[in-house]
Design a protein around this motif. Sequence first.
Motif, mmCIF file in Angstrom:
data_model
loop_
_atom_site.group_PDB
_atom_site.id
_atom_site.type_symbol
_atom_site.label_atom_id
_atom_site.label_comp_id
_atom_site.label_asym_id
_atom_site.label_seq_id
_atom_site.Cartn_x
_atom_site.Cartn_y
_atom_site.Cartn_z
ATOM 1 N N LEU A 79 2.296 -37.839 2.043
ATOM 2 C CA LEU A 79 3.302 -38.816 2.461
ATOM 3 C C LEU A 79 4.364 -38.996 1.384
ATOM 4 C CD1 LEU A 79 1.159 -41.584 4.234
ATOM 5 C CD2 LEU A 79 2.655 -39.881 5.289
ATOM 6 N N PHE A 83 8.036 -38.604 2.737
ATOM 7 C CA PHE A 83 9.010 -39.684 2.578
ATOM 8 C C PHE A 83 10.082 -39.358 1.553
ATOM 9 C CE2 PHE A 83 5.466 -42.875 3.868
ATOM 10 C CZ PHE A 83 5.659 -42.543 5.210
ATOM 11 N N VAL A 131 2.926 -46.846 9.881
ATOM 12 C CA VAL A 131 2.645 -45.961 8.751
ATOM 13 C C VAL A 131 1.144 -45.948 8.460
ATOM 14 C CG1 VAL A 131 3.007 -45.559 6.293
ATOM 15 C CG2 VAL A 131 4.919 -46.284 7.710
ATOM 16 N N MET A 233 11.953 -43.123 4.898
ATOM 17 C CA MET A 233 11.008 -43.261 6.007
ATOM 18 C C MET A 233 11.690 -43.117 7.364
ATOM 19 S SD MET A 233 8.323 -46.167 4.716
ATOM 20 C CE MET A 233 7.355 -45.888 3.212
ATOM 21 N N MET A 236 9.821 -41.106 9.956
ATOM 22 C CA MET A 236 8.756 -41.813 10.640
ATOM 23 C C MET A 236 9.309 -42.597 11.837
ATOM 24 S SD MET A 236 5.411 -42.569 10.545
ATOM 25 C CE MET A 236 4.825 -42.337 8.875
#
Length: 256
Positions: A79, A83, A131, A233, A236
């Motif tokens: 991640l 990110f 998340v 992010m 996402m």
Amino acid sequence: MLFAIIIGGLIGYAFGKFPGFIIGAVLGAFLVQRLKSRLLGKLQSIQLGFVDSVFAVMGALCKADGVVSQDEIQMAESLFVRFRLSEEQKASAKAAFNRGKEPGFDLEAELSHFLRISGGQPALLQMFLQVQVSAVAADGVVHPAEHEMLVRIARGLGLPESQVDQLEAMLRGSHAGQAGGARPSSAQQIDDAYKALGVSPSASDADIKKAYRKLMSENHPDKLAGRGLPESMREMAEERTREISHAYDVIKDARK
């Protein structure tokens, strides 16, 4: 900025003619610049707090079954890359993750802290929860202990338990859709699609479309960024809009 300068100048002109216009225009520009600086500072504070809290809570979540596995550590590190965190941000995120793993970590206090700095904005709270769900279910599966922890996180953020079910349903639907497209392959996938949109299978087509549009609007990446979601992010947020669209496609196909 220009509007504020003109308004300030006109007010100044009303009191002091041309000299007043100059003074009013300068004051107008100054006030707008100060307001922009304060808003930018607040936005940056939310973004920094988001990254710190999201990884601290993730550390606690990975410890939910009593031990943090090597796979979970690798998931957290993936991640960092996903990110697009800088080296400094990666170090901060890793420290936060380790802090969350500690036996004395106060989950409720951390969630309350994020609740304050985010201003309790529903879209940011939901993204925070998303998340966490994505982190523990990279393989499309959420285990019972993890589910219970996710419910605890949702409650700490003031979100209903149904939000956890909704996000888990989106995740399962997304994994199913990657292999076979939007057409449903099972009753479970159709049921998950309804849960993902937060509607009942008995809802009318109009109500389903309304729910779909509402979710798409609330989760628009640009809108979330304006509320404090870190740019790193954004992917996402885009992923969630794809999951919402996939769920809507599954329902439309099932109703044909």
